[in-house]
Scaffold this motif. Structure first.
Motif, PDB file in Angstrom:
ATOM      1  N   GLU A 100       0.855  -1.174   0.000  1.00 43.37           N
ATOM      2  CA  GLU A 100       0.000   0.000   0.000  1.00 43.37           C
ATOM      3  C   GLU A 100       0.891   1.224   0.000  1.00 43.37           C
ATOM      4  N   SER A 101       0.484   2.207  -0.742  1.00 39.29           N
ATOM      5  CA  SER A 101       1.286   3.421  -0.769  1.00 39.29           C
ATOM      6  C   SER A 101       1.012   4.243   0.483  1.00 39.29           C
ATOM      7  N   LEU A 102       2.011   4.936   0.927  1.00 34.29           N
ATOM      8  CA  LEU A 102       1.858   5.772   2.111  1.00 34.29           C
ATOM      9  C   LEU A 102       1.076   7.026   1.747  1.00 34.29           C
ATOM     10  N   PRO A 103       0.256   7.508   2.667  1.00 33.54           N
ATOM     11  CA  PRO A 103      -0.476   8.742   2.351  1.00 33.54           C
ATOM     12  C   PRO A 103       0.502   9.910   2.255  1.00 33.54           C
ATOM     13  N   LYS A 104       0.205  10.794   1.350  1.00 27.97           N
ATOM     14  CA  LYS A 104       1.084  11.937   1.142  1.00 27.97           C
ATOM     15  C   LYS A 104       0.950  12.884   2.337  1.00 27.97           C
ATOM     16  N   GLN A 105       2.056  13.151   2.981  1.00 27.63           N
ATOM     17  CA  GLN A 105       2.026  14.023   4.148  1.00 27.63           C
ATOM     18  C   GLN A 105       2.141  15.468   3.685  1.00 27.63           C
ATOM     19  N   ILE A 106       1.190  16.250   4.123  1.00 25.09           N
ATOM     20  CA  ILE A 106       1.171  17.661   3.752  1.00 25.09           C
ATOM     21  C   ILE A 106       1.704  18.460   4.932  1.00 25.09           C
ATOM     22  N   ILE A 107       2.751  19.187   4.694  1.00 26.27           N
ATOM     23  CA  ILE A 107       3.337  20.047   5.725  1.00 26.27           C
ATOM     24  C   ILE A 107       2.987  21.484   5.333  1.00 26.27           C
TER      25      ILE A 107
END
Length: 130
Positions: A100-107
């Motif tokens: 599963e791909s990791l969720p894109k972390q928004i900073i």
């Protein structure tokens, strides 16, 4: 060091596959027992004597050595029977869906720098964690 070793191994394996699948021809022209010319990938030059139809009176001979490379590297999906095709497609599909791909972390504030510290606020206010 490990990365360089991997590159060397992969490059040597690529050359080994290329050389094992390459075929070539060596053409030699003899005048009597003397080698006049030898050529790779082309026809050897003759010594200038005309070759006659009678082989007993003729002293010149041509020798051709063909080195065939292997042609068994082609594996076609059509060469498998239905059960093997079904196994390969099912295995590939299930293996690729394991990850599963990791969720894109928004900073949100990654482009902003923090404020400059003029003095240590905890020390001025005498507030310490206990």
């Amino acid at each position: 060091m490990k990365k360089a070793f991997q590159h060397i191994i992969s490059l040597s394996m690529a050359f080994m596959v290329m050389l094992s699948t390459m075929s070539f021809t060596v053409d030699k022209h003899f005048c009597g027992s003397h080698l006049v010319d030898k050529a790779v990938f082309s026809k050897a030059k003759t010594c200038g004597m005309q070759m006659s139809a009678d082989a007993e009176t003729h002293c010149c001979t041509n020798e051709k050595v063909e080195v065939e490379g292997q042609d068994e590297l082609k594996i076609s999906f059509d060469s498998f029977d239905f059960d093997q095709q079904l196994f390969i497609t099912t295995f590939t599909y299930s293996y690729l869906n394991l990850f599963e791909s990791l969720p894109k972390q928004i900073i949100p504030f990654k482009d902003y720098s923090p404020p400059l510290l003029v003095s240590d606020i905890q020390l001025e206010d005498q507030v310490f964690l206990i």
